[in-house]
Design a protein around this motif. Sequence first.
Motif, PDB file in Angstrom:
ATOM      1  N   GLU A 157       0.851  -1.176   0.000  1.00  0.00           N
ATOM      2  CA  GLU A 157       0.000   0.000   0.000  1.00  0.00           C
ATOM      3  C   GLU A 157       0.891   1.232   0.000  1.00  0.00           C
ATOM      4  O   GLU A 157       1.879   1.293   0.730  1.00  0.00           O
ATOM      5  N   VAL A 158       0.548   2.217  -0.814  1.00  0.00           N
ATOM      6  CA  VAL A 158       1.330   3.447  -0.880  1.00  0.00           C
ATOM      7  C   VAL A 158       0.634   4.501  -0.036  1.00  0.00           C
ATOM      8  O   VAL A 158      -0.551   4.753  -0.189  1.00  0.00           O
ATOM      9  N   THR A 206       6.276   4.103   2.250  1.00  0.00           N
ATOM     10  CA  THR A 206       5.457   2.971   1.819  1.00  0.00           C
ATOM     11  C   THR A 206       5.262   2.008   2.982  1.00  0.00           C
ATOM     12  O   THR A 206       6.029   2.010   3.942  1.00  0.00           O
ATOM     13  N   LEU A 207       4.250   1.199   2.860  1.00  0.00           N
ATOM     14  CA  LEU A 207       3.918   0.227   3.878  1.00  0.00           C
ATOM     15  C   LEU A 207       3.840  -1.140   3.228  1.00  0.00           C
ATOM     16  O   LEU A 207       3.187  -1.307   2.202  1.00  0.00           O
ATOM     17  N   THR A 208       4.536  -2.093   3.796  1.00  0.00           N
ATOM     18  CA  THR A 208       4.474  -3.463   3.311  1.00  0.00           C
ATOM     19  C   THR A 208       4.040  -4.349   4.463  1.00  0.00           C
ATOM     20  O   THR A 208       4.572  -4.245   5.566  1.00  0.00           O
ATOM     21  N   THR A 209       3.063  -5.190   4.204  1.00  0.00           N
ATOM     22  CA  THR A 209       2.635  -6.140   5.220  1.00  0.00           C
ATOM     23  C   THR A 209       2.910  -7.544   4.722  1.00  0.00           C
ATOM     24  O   THR A 209       2.845  -7.816   3.521  1.00  0.00           O
TER      25      THR A 209
END
Length: 156
Positions: free
Chosen positions: A2-3, A10-13
């Motif tokens: 998700e940006v 940025t977010l990374t899960t």
Amino acid sequence: MEVLESRCGTLTTRPLDALLDALEPGHTLHYRCTASPVRKPGHTTRAHYNLPAVVPLHGPAADAWWQRQADNAGLKLLTLHSQPVDAARDHLHPAGTAPADRAKNSNRIHHHRVRFDGTATITDPDLLRTAVHSGIGRGKAYGCGLLSIAPAPDPA
């Protein structure tokens, strides 16, 4: 991925299911937890020694606190390294407080923090899963008590 807004990054899960499903008693792992180790003395003790409601723990007392928390989280510590980190600070404003009135109507939030790193053996996978999901201790809204784990080679 998700940006977020460009100024945020940025977010990374990543799902933890595979890691959490693989937890077995006797396995060794690396852990890290930045927590807020405190003691809450009873009313009589506070009055007798003139203590605040929450007393931050340092050094061996903080390590003993972590040992108890780790035991309750299904871990048997093999190694422990602890170091103080900057406190989490903020102000709590009552709902509906106008910006001009916030200074006089706010409570200071201060969470003393210590980072605990090391290796441990899993004693209870269910307790460990709960600790990873729920966190440990107080101040979770301020990033305290979030337990990170990673597989480690089992000791020979």
